[in-house]
Write an enzyme that holds these catalytic residues in place. Structure first.
Site, short mmCIF file in Angstrom:
data_model
loop_
_atom_site.label_atom_id
_atom_site.label_comp_id
_atom_site.label_asym_id
_atom_site.label_seq_id
_atom_site.Cartn_x
_atom_site.Cartn_y
_atom_site.Cartn_z
N ASP A 1 -5.65 6.48 1.24
CA ASP A 1 -5.13 5.73 0.10
C ASP A 1 -6.06 4.56 -0.23
OD1 ASP A 1 -3.41 4.91 -1.92
OD2 ASP A 1 -2.13 3.75 -0.57
N GLU A 2 -6.06 4.13 -1.47
CA GLU A 2 -6.84 2.96 -1.93
C GLU A 2 -8.31 3.07 -1.51
OE1 GLU A 2 -5.49 1.11 -3.98
OE2 GLU A 2 -3.43 0.62 -3.49
N ARG B 1 -0.15 -5.20 -14.91
CA ARG B 1 1.05 -5.57 -14.15
C ARG B 1 2.26 -5.69 -15.08
NH1 ARG B 1 -0.32 -3.34 -10.41
NH2 ARG B 1 -2.04 -2.75 -11.73
N GLN C 1 -9.56 -0.49 -10.39
CA GLN C 1 -8.87 -1.55 -9.65
C GLN C 1 -9.62 -1.92 -8.37
OE1 GLN C 1 -4.41 -1.49 -9.71
NE2 GLN C 1 -4.67 0.59 -10.47
N LYS D 1 0.94 7.02 -8.09
CA LYS D 1 0.01 7.34 -7.00
C LYS D 1 0.75 7.60 -5.69
CE LYS D 1 -1.58 4.19 -4.59
NZ LYS D 1 -2.16 3.00 -3.98
N THR D 2 1.67 6.72 -5.32
CA THR D 2 2.38 6.86 -4.06
C THR D 2 3.22 8.13 -4.05
OG1 THR D 2 2.45 4.46 -3.76
CG2 THR D 2 4.02 5.76 -2.50
#
Length: 672
Positions: free
Chosen positions: A239-240, A618, A271, A48-49
């Site tokens: 973002d997010e 994770r 998420q 994503k980043t």
């Protein structure tokens, strides 16, 4: 006569991007897309980043000036990381890009237009401590009458007021839902909220929520400013987006009304786990409905986990009905199946986790590459004790170490005065919990009982209470009544029962009044009671609790080396965005994970499943999921069998390996 001027597009930046080499097909499509509203659903570990930073760099290669790009993030750290990556890509400065948190961006804009919303440009920003200090003044000015049940602290009031803003609901509705025990104080809370607002205005000060509140008000009341911002920011990136509240979503979408709807939002609906902070899941779920013509991109190639771990996580999240359907596909080669392992109880669970961690460490997996995740901070209590006993150094990311927390020490202070009524430090701690009692008064109270033949009797006497101001006496009288009841139990009650008894006293009202996260602290105290079950006597328990502090200091470097390698303990919420080679998810049983309280709320189960999804994604190489079979939290000697979490039962058994231990002894210390 009107003169017409033509502005030519800026030349493309003197750098090129190798998109074919650096990005996969889905990432390239998102990075190079045209204008209009865009929604990028970025699965866990899908880059994503990288996609956001390449999008910013790509826009600059197309002649977009950096000052025409606004990049909203949720932390300053995320903004710095993204902008530094853009700098590395373009080989130049990115200072002209408007990047930062919503609050930081709001502040920059309000400094220019403060007068339009009734502020002077030199307004002050109150941090959390400032807010609580100002609320303390408001409480004092309101002259709240002291009763046995305490009025909420400034920290609690701040949390309630903030939640009302973030969810766009009346304060009364928030109190009724989050803290119904404060409903009798509703009129006073409304009054204090109004006072707080008025004092901020008279002081030309704003808090964090005000930065969003006034930014949104500016856009609503001054369409010309909204149009000007839309003209300035040709491209908005957020973002997010699944973590935005209603105000944040409305702010960027109102600006996008004036820039051709060039709004790209990035996030993962699977998420979305911060509803308790005011995040609105509908923002990302219904983005296409609010923004006609939205183009949706899905990043489904996962670079983090093995195919076996992803098969497990995909199968779990599939059970959520309200979501953007996607399937994470592993880029890595095969590995081990996730392991689901039932354990006798929480003591054996802690022993298994600690033992397996030591084995993995011997297999050259560094401690820092392993993490133990849990739904609630309280679930780490027994494990922390086990790690200390086995000399395994660890860092807690979900809060203060269990036995060092203030509310744990409060309850231990009750136990200490019952076992040793001459303990001055414990007495002072308890007295300072009471309203209208400060350090000077606590010192006088100690003088009143220090030389008594029976300090406990002296502490519960009417004569001692009569030395206090009348405003302090109601709560002190209840404290004395509770203490007499507790003293009558010593000798024939188990230490765990004494802890439960303390929780039945006025201390619980004090805890709720002082802390905005009171429920999680109550769960901590329940776990302290579970921990105490392995000790026969109160004195044995208290001795061990003190020794834990000593052992930790000696074995894992308190005051020693600061670079000691440490295992990570974290709540799932604190672990979002992180990754480890090996992840343990503990307490996967009904009532713990999913949380019993969350299941009472509408759509609570789906958010709990998303939290489980975050936990399992994770893990890079190995995933262990454990669940105790016997409930240790009941009073008395009765036992209740626990059901494995529904999130385990609904996943096909071929997607994981069933683990077992060779023996099932009851683990835990037995001293005294």
């Amino acid at each position: 006569m009107t003169r017409t001027f033509t502005i030519r597009p800026a030349r493309s930046a003197a750098f090129t991007l190798d998109l074919a080499r650096d990005l996969n097909e889905a990432q390239r499509a998102a990075v190079t897309c045209g204008e209009g509203p865009k929604l990028i659903i970025a699965g866990a570990g899908s880059g994503k980043t990288r996609t956001i930073t390449y999008r910013v760099a790509y826009l600059m290669t197309q002649g977009v000036h950096p000052s025409q790009i606004l990049l909203a993030t949720f932390t300053n750290k995320a903004a710095r990381e993204m902008l530094s990556r853009v700098e590395a890509l373009i080989g130049g400065e990115t200072s002209a890009i408007w990047g930062g948190t919503f609050h930081a961006l709001g502040n920059r804009i309000l400094r220019r237009h403060a007068a339009l919303v009734g502020l002077a440009p030199n307004y002050s920003i109150l941090d959390e401590e400032d807010q609580r200090d100002l609320l303390k003044v408001c409480v004092r000015d309101a002259k709240i009458r002291v009763e046995e049940k305490r009025f909420p602290s400034p920290a609690v009031i701040e949390d309630l007021i903030s939640m009302a803003f973030n969810t766009e609901r009346p304060l009364s509705a928030v109190v009724e839902e989050r803290a119904p025990h404060f409903s009798p104080w509703m009129a006073e809370l409304q009054q204090i909220s109004a006072r707080y607002k008025a004092k901020k205005r008279s002081a030309n000060a704003v808090d964090y929520d005000d930065l969003l509140r006034f930014w949104l008000r500016l856009l609503k009341e001054h369409p010309d400013i909204a149009m000007r911002l839309g003209g300035q920011f040709r491209y908005l990136l957020v973002d997010e987006y699944q973590d935005t509240n209603t105000a944040q979503a409305e702010i960027v979408e109102r600006i996008a009304d004036h820039n051709g709807r060039n709004l790209m939002v990035v996030g993962d609906d699977a998420q979305s786990i911060y509803r308790f902070r005011g995040a609105n899941y509908e923002n990302i779920l219904k983005f296409p409905e609010r923004n006609a013509g939205t183009e949706i991109f899905k990043l489904e190639v996962n670079y983090r986990s093995t195919p076996e771990i992803l098969d497990f996580t995909n199968a779990s999240i599939l059970h959520n009905q309200r979501q953007y359907r996607k399937t994470l596909v592993a880029q890595r080669t095969s590995g081990a199946l996730p392991v689901v392992i039932p354990l006798n109880d929480v003591y054996q669970e802690a022993a298994f986790v600690a033992e397996r961690i030591l084995q993995l460490r011997d297999e050259d997996v560094p401690l820092v590459e392993m993490a133990v995740l849990y739904r609630a901070h309280a679930h780490s209590s027994i494990l922390q004790a086990e790690l200390i006993k086995r000399n395994i150094p660890y860092d807690v990311r979900s809060g203060v170490r269990f036995f060092e927390q203030a509310h744990i020490k409060d309850v231990v202070a009750y136990l200490k005065v019952l076992d040793n009524p001459c303990d001055e430090v414990a007495w002072r701690r308890l007295w300072l919990l009471l309203p209208r009692i400060g350090h000077a008064t606590a010192a006088r109270l100690w003088e009143g009982i220090a030389k008594a033949a029976h300090p406990l009797d002296a502490a519960t006497s009417e004569s001692l209470r009569s030395t206090l101001p009348s405003s302090a006496q109601p709560a002190f009288q209840r404290f004395q009544r509770d203490l007499r009841a507790l003293a009558s139990m010593v000798g024939d009650r188990h230490p765990s029962e004494l802890i439960q008894a303390v929780m039945d006293t006025g201390y619980l009202d004090s805890l709720r009044a002082r802390y905005e996260d009171a429920q999680s602290r109550i769960e901590d105290l329940q776990q302290l009671s579970v921990f105490a079950r392995s000790y026969r006597t109160l004195r044995g328990l208290l001795s061990e609790l003190v020794l834990f502090g000593e052992l930790y200091g000696q074995e894992v470097g308190r005051g020693g080396s600061s670079d000691t390698e440490r295992l990570i303990l974290s709540s799932v919420h604190q672990a979002k965005g992180l990754e480890w080679r090996v992840v343990f998810v503990i307490r996967m049983c009904e009532g713990d994970f999913p949380s019993e309280m969350a299941l009472r709320e509408a759509e609570g189960e789906e958010e709990e499943r998303r939290i489980f999804y975050v936990a399992t994604t994770r893990a890079k190489d190995e995933l262990y999921i454990s669940h105790p079979v016997i409930d240790m939290s009941l009073r008395g000697n009765s036992r209740l069998f626990l059901q494995p979490s529904r999130f385990l039962r609904e996943v096909r058994f071929t997607l994981y390996e069933q683990g077992e231990v060779q023996s099932s002894p009851i683990y835990g210390g037995e001293e005294g």
